[in-house]
Each structure stands twice: as structure tokens, then as C-alpha cells.
Design an enzyme around this catalytic site. Structure first.
Site, PDB file in Angstrom:
ATOM      1  N   ASP A 127     -15.856   8.687  39.474  1.00 42.00           N
ATOM      2  CA  ASP A 127     -14.509   8.591  40.078  1.00 42.00           C
ATOM      3  C   ASP A 127     -14.520   7.446  41.097  1.00 42.00           C
ATOM      4  O   ASP A 127     -15.563   6.824  41.344  1.00 42.00           O
ATOM      5  CB  ASP A 127     -14.134   9.924  40.753  1.00 42.00           C
ATOM      6  N   SER A 128     -13.360   7.197  41.681  1.00 38.01           N
ATOM      7  CA  SER A 128     -13.273   6.178  42.733  1.00 38.01           C
ATOM      8  C   SER A 128     -13.780   6.714  44.060  1.00 38.01           C
ATOM      9  O   SER A 128     -14.154   5.965  44.949  1.00 38.01           O
ATOM     10  CB  SER A 128     -11.810   5.786  42.922  1.00 38.01           C
ATOM     11  N   GLY A 178      -5.771   3.914  42.400  1.00 39.86           N
ATOM     12  CA  GLY A 178      -4.330   3.968  42.129  1.00 39.86           C
ATOM     13  C   GLY A 178      -3.577   2.712  42.531  1.00 39.86           C
ATOM     14  O   GLY A 178      -2.403   2.547  42.227  1.00 39.86           O
ATOM     15  N   CYS A 210     -11.319  10.871  36.631  1.00 39.62           N
ATOM     16  CA  CYS A 210     -10.289  10.126  37.355  1.00 39.62           C
ATOM     17  C   CYS A 210      -9.142   9.883  36.384  1.00 39.62           C
ATOM     18  O   CYS A 210      -9.339   9.241  35.336  1.00 39.62           O
ATOM     19  CB  CYS A 210     -10.895   8.804  37.819  1.00 39.62           C
ATOM     20  N   GLU A 219      -9.736  12.877  50.626  1.00 38.40           N
ATOM     21  CA  GLU A 219     -11.000  12.268  51.091  1.00 38.40           C
ATOM     22  C   GLU A 219     -11.339  12.803  52.484  1.00 38.40           C
ATOM     23  O   GLU A 219     -12.478  13.143  52.771  1.00 38.40           O
ATOM     24  CB  GLU A 219     -10.861  10.738  51.161  1.00 38.40           C
ATOM     25  N   CYS A 278      -4.202  13.987  39.665  1.00 42.47           N
ATOM     26  CA  CYS A 278      -5.248  13.159  40.258  1.00 42.47           C
ATOM     27  C   CYS A 278      -6.355  14.131  40.642  1.00 42.47           C
ATOM     28  O   CYS A 278      -6.065  15.206  41.201  1.00 42.47           O
ATOM     29  CB  CYS A 278      -4.696  12.444  41.497  1.00 42.47           C
ATOM     30  N   HIS A 309      -8.382  14.166  42.901  1.00 43.18           N
ATOM     31  CA  HIS A 309      -8.507  14.447  44.325  1.00 43.18           C
ATOM     32  C   HIS A 309      -7.671  15.665  44.741  1.00 43.18           C
ATOM     33  O   HIS A 309      -7.974  16.323  45.723  1.00 43.18           O
ATOM     34  CB  HIS A 309      -8.020  13.241  45.154  1.00 43.18           C
TER      35      HIS A 309
HETATM   36  N1  DGL Z   1      -9.231  10.550  41.627  1.00 45.20           N
HETATM   37  C1  DGL Z   1      -8.470   9.578  41.008  1.00 45.20           C
HETATM   38  C2  DGL Z   1      -7.513  10.085  39.968  1.00 45.20           C
HETATM   39  O1  DGL Z   1      -7.738  11.124  39.400  1.00 45.20           O
HETATM   40  C3  DGL Z   1      -8.114   8.277  41.657  1.00 45.20           C
HETATM   41  C4  DGL Z   1      -7.672   8.247  43.085  1.00 45.20           C
HETATM   42  C5  DGL Z   1      -7.588   6.815  43.580  1.00 45.20           C
HETATM   43  O2  DGL Z   1      -8.664   6.227  43.803  1.00 45.20           O
HETATM   44  O3  DGL Z   1      -6.478   6.283  43.707  1.00 45.20           O
HETATM   45  O4  DGL Z   1      -6.534   9.455  39.670  1.00 45.20           O
END
Ligand code: DGL
Length: 266
Positions: free
Chosen positions: A10-11, A43, A74, A151, A182, A184
Site C-alpha cells: 500500500d502507500s 490518491g 490499495c 495514518e 480505501c 485506510h
Molecule cells: N490505501 C489506499 C487506497 O486504498 C491509498 C491511500 C492514498 O495513499 O491516497 O486507496
């Protein structure tokens, strides 16, 4: 039976929500968590950069150690990277895309999709809506601040509920199901539910991904592996101590650096 090496990418820390779901099913396998914090948030990235960085980092890790399956945990990356990555590597690649289909089946009124700014503009996302939610009104929210909130929460910081309320206002009282599009967002699910109200069902793709990984690995025996868990980032992480503490609670060793190497060669 030998344990399998599962790479979760992931990011940032969002993929940990996917790790939790996979680990619930496959507790004895070996996990490598890799996050591209140097280019976070995904994103806000151009599609080409996203493809290049994801493919390069995954390949780099595969050169470093044995990996049996890759999970692109992600949505932002998966909606664009998967065909490219599958062309470049010869092990299974599992992605995560917004759970529009189950949400639409559950909804009696309208569906909210909460995702990153990139995910809500993707053709892939609009195709999902056309194919599985054509009879529903789907309201889209694309927002990177929510990603930041997740985060921070993982690093033990408080989520600003007033800000959250402001961001989610267009969905309030308007939908009966909301997609956490997402990875997150399951990390701030409680807060999202607090803002939208308990009558709004929140749906994510974590469990479906875990089922998919389990079936692809076809693990029928309990292995004797110790279930190792390593974490890698492409740059020094923010609030490293708090992050390592959270990772430790999930059984991970402290984050190791794996800077991106040949990003421009591809
Ligand atoms: N966790 C990510 C997703 O599912 C990306 C969040 C990001 O870095 O913008 O889209």
C-alpha cells in the site's frame, strides 16, 4: 507444510486493515508489509507514476526474498495497476477494488462511496457502478484528508470528528450503505460510523480479499511456520516510533528502509 510468503502493498498503513483480515484466516503464514510512503498519498498521483512505482517496488521485493502471492492492498493502485503488474510477474496478484456490488445489494435507498480523489475518477470505478449499481443513486466522496486521519489514528492520534463531519456531510441522511473504498478507512470505521449514524451500513473489501488469498494459496494444512512479519517503507516513516509501536502490536518487526531503485528504468 512450508509457510507461504504473502506480500501486502500500500502507500501507507491502510493495507494493515487488509493484513488483519488475511491474518485472521491464515495466521501461520509469513507476511511482508511494504508501503510506498515516499509517494504517499497515492490518491493524488498521476496514473503512470502509480503504475511505475508499484511495479518497481513489488519487483524489488521479489528480488530480495521469496514471495508467493502479492496483495495490492490499495484501491487507488488496484483500479489501474493490476493488469500491468500481472504482465510483469508470474505469481498470483490480488487487488482490492471498492465494494460497490455488495453495497448495492444491501442498499434500499442510496449508496455512498468514500474513496481517494483518484479512485472516484477512475473508469474502473465508474464501470463497477454501471455494472452493479445502475439502479441506485451512488454519491461519491473523494478525499485525502480522511487518509491522513487514518495514518494519524494508527499512530495513536485523535481523529478530529468535526472535520470528519464536515467531509462526510454530503452523505449524512442521504444513504443507507457506504462503501469504504480505501483500505485506510476501516482504520477509522468507528469514527465514520459515529458521524454517519449506526443505521448506515459500512462495507469494505477486506474479507473478500482474504477469502481470495486463501483460495489462491490453497492452504489445507496448518503449517508449522512461526508466522514472521516484516515491514518495509520506501522512505523514513513519519512518527516512526508511534508507527513501530502499532506495528509491534500487530506482530511486525520495526520498519526497514527499502528505497525505490530503478523507477526511471521502466
Ligand atoms: N490505501 C489506499 C487506497 O486504498 C491509498 C491511500 C492514498 O495513499 O491516497 O486507496
Amino acid at each position: 507444510m512450508n509457510s507461504k510468503h504473502i506480500l501486502i502493498f500500500d502507500s501507507g498503513v491502510g493495507g494493515l486493515s487488509v493484513f488483519k483480515e488475511i491474518h485472521r484466516r491464515l495466521p501461520n503464514e509469513d507476511y511482508v508489509y511494504l508501503f510506498d510512503n515516499e509517494a504517499y498519498p497515492y490518491g493524488e498521483l498521476a496514473p503512470d507514476t502509480l503504475v511505475q512505482r508499484t511495479c518497481t517496488l513489488v519487483e524489488q521485493m521479489m528480488r530480495r526474498q521469496r514471495i508467493d502471492i502479492v496483495v495490492i492492498a490499495c484501491n487507488t493502485a488496484s483500479t489501474i495497476v493490476l493488469p500491468h503488474l500481472r504482465q510483469r510477474i508470474d505469481i498470483p496478484v490480488v487487488g482490492v477494488v471498492p465494494a460497490i456490488k455488495p453495497a448495492s445489494l444491501l442498499s434500499k435507498t442510496a449508496v455512498g462511496l468514500i474513496a481517494t480523489p483518484a479512485t472516484i475518477t477512475r473508469q474502473y470505478t465508474h464501470d463497477l457502478i454501471r455494472d452493479f449499481a445502475l439502479d441506485k443513486n451512488v454519491k461519491l466522496i473523494g478525499n485525502s484528508q480522511l487518509v491522513d486521519m487514518a495514518e494519524k489514528k494508527l499512530r495513536n492520534e485523535r481523529v478530529d470528528l468535526i472535520e470528519l463531519e464536515h467531509i462526510l456531510a454530503p452523505l449524512k441522511g442521504q444513504v443507507d450503505v457506504a462503501v469504504l473504498g480505501c483500505t485506510h478507512f476501516p482504520l477509522i470505521k468507528e469514527e465514520i460510523s459515529q458521524v454517519l449514524g449506526s443505521s448506515v451500513e459500512l462495507v469494505d473489501s477486506g474479507e473478500a480479499i482474504a477469502r481470495r488469498v486463501e483460495s489462491l494459496l490453497a492452504i489445507s494444512d496448518v503449517n508449522n511456520g512461526k508466522g514472521t512479519r516484516e515491514a518495509y517503507s520506501s522512505a523514513s516513516p513519519k512518527e516512526e516510533e508511534a508507527l513501530n509501536h502499532a506495528l509491534h502490536q500487530l506482530g511486525f518487526t520495526p520498519v526497514q528502509l527499502m528505497p525505490i531503485q530503478d523507477a526511471l528504468d521502466h
